[in-house]
Design a protein around this motif. Sequence first.
Motif, PDB file in Angstrom:
ATOM      1  N   ARG A  52       0.832  -1.218   0.000  1.00 45.22           N
ATOM      2  CA  ARG A  52       0.000   0.000   0.000  1.00 45.22           C
ATOM      3  C   ARG A  52       0.854   1.250   0.000  1.00 45.22           C
ATOM      4  O   ARG A  52       0.572   2.212  -0.738  1.00 45.22           O
ATOM      5  N   ASP A  53       1.914   1.255   0.811  1.00 48.94           N
ATOM      6  CA  ASP A  53       2.793   2.434   0.847  1.00 48.94           C
ATOM      7  C   ASP A  53       3.471   2.676  -0.491  1.00 48.94           C
ATOM      8  O   ASP A  53       3.611   3.828  -0.947  1.00 48.94           O
ATOM      9  N   ARG A  64       3.077   6.013  -2.826  1.00 45.60           N
ATOM     10  CA  ARG A  64       4.226   6.785  -3.316  1.00 45.60           C
ATOM     11  C   ARG A  64       4.217   6.867  -4.840  1.00 45.60           C
ATOM     12  O   ARG A  64       4.541   7.918  -5.417  1.00 45.60           O
ATOM     13  N   ALA A  65       3.852   5.773  -5.494  1.00 43.03           N
ATOM     14  CA  ALA A  65       3.792   5.774  -6.956  1.00 43.03           C
ATOM     15  C   ALA A  65       2.718   6.721  -7.462  1.00 43.03           C
ATOM     16  O   ALA A  65       2.910   7.441  -8.454  1.00 43.03           O
ATOM     17  N   ALA A  66       1.579   6.769  -6.763  1.00 43.75           N
ATOM     18  CA  ALA A  66       0.497   7.670  -7.164  1.00 43.75           C
ATOM     19  C   ALA A  66       0.877   9.129  -6.963  1.00 43.75           C
ATOM     20  O   ALA A  66       0.556  10.007  -7.781  1.00 43.75           O
ATOM     21  N   ASN A  67       1.578   9.401  -5.883  1.00 51.58           N
ATOM     22  CA  ASN A  67       1.990  10.787  -5.597  1.00 51.58           C
ATOM     23  C   ASN A  67       3.053  11.284  -6.553  1.00 51.58           C
ATOM     24  O   ASN A  67       3.146  12.477  -6.847  1.00 51.58           O
ATOM     25  N   SER A  68       3.895  10.348  -7.038  1.00 50.01           N
ATOM     26  CA  SER A  68       4.962  10.759  -7.965  1.00 50.01           C
ATOM     27  C   SER A  68       4.426  10.924  -9.380  1.00 50.01           C
ATOM     28  O   SER A  68       5.067  11.550 -10.216  1.00 50.01           O
TER      29      SER A  68
END
Length: 237
Positions: free
Chosen positions: A228-229, A233-237
Motif C-alpha cells: 500500500r505504501d 508513493r507511486a500515485a503521488n509521484s
Amino acid sequence: IFTTFACTTFDGDYGRFLKADLSINCDSAEHKFYEIYALICVLIFPIGVPAMEFTILWFHREQLDPGQKRLAKIHGEERGLEMALEERARLEEENEGLRALSFLYDSYEPKYFYFEVFETIRKLFLTGGLVVLGPGTISQIVISIFICIGATLVLIHCQPYIKDRVDLFSELSQLQTFFVMFAGLLLQYASMLGDTEMKRDKAFDMLLLLSQLFAPVIMLAMVLIKGRDMAVRAANS
C-alpha cells in the motif's frame, strides 16, 4: 548423522542399542565403524560448514563492513547504514569474488555480516544436535526452549537485518517456535502424569493452531502495508 550417536542403555547386561533402531547394537564393530564415519561427517558438515562460512566472511570483513559503526557516530544510525551499504555495493562491483558470497550476508547490516553463521549454528542445534538427547524427552524440549529464548534475545538486541520488518518477523518466528516447544513440554508433562484431558482439550488445540498462524499472518499484514505504501508513493509521484 547425529542419530548414529543416540544410543540407549538397558538395565542389566543387555548393552546399548540405537534409539532409532533397537535392533542395532551400539557396541558392535559394525556400529563403531559407522560412528567413526558419522564423526567425520560431523567434522565436515555441522562443524566444517559454519567454520568455513565464518572464515570466508572474516577474511573479507573490511569489504563487508566498511565502518558502519564509525559512520553511524558521525552521521546517525540511518544515514550511517545507508553509507555503509552504498560502499559495500561499490566494493561488490569491483570484486566478483565478494559478490559471489552475497548470499551469506546481503540480508544483514554490514556490521553483522557474520550473522548467517549464528543462524546456521542455531538451526543445527535445533535439528541434529538435539537428536542425541532422544526424541520426545523433556530434556530435549527444555533445551529447545532455552535455545529459542537465547536466539530471541540476540535478535532483539542486535536487530541484524537491513529491513526492520525482517527483524520483526524473525523475532516473531522465534516466539512461535518457543510456544510450540512450550506446548510440547505441557503435553509431555501431562502424558507423564497420565492426564489425557489436555490431549482432548479443543481450546488448547486452538491456541496451538493460532500460534502457528501468528507469524505468517503478521508477515502477510506487513507485506500488504508495504504494498500500500509503495502504491501511494507511486500515485503521488
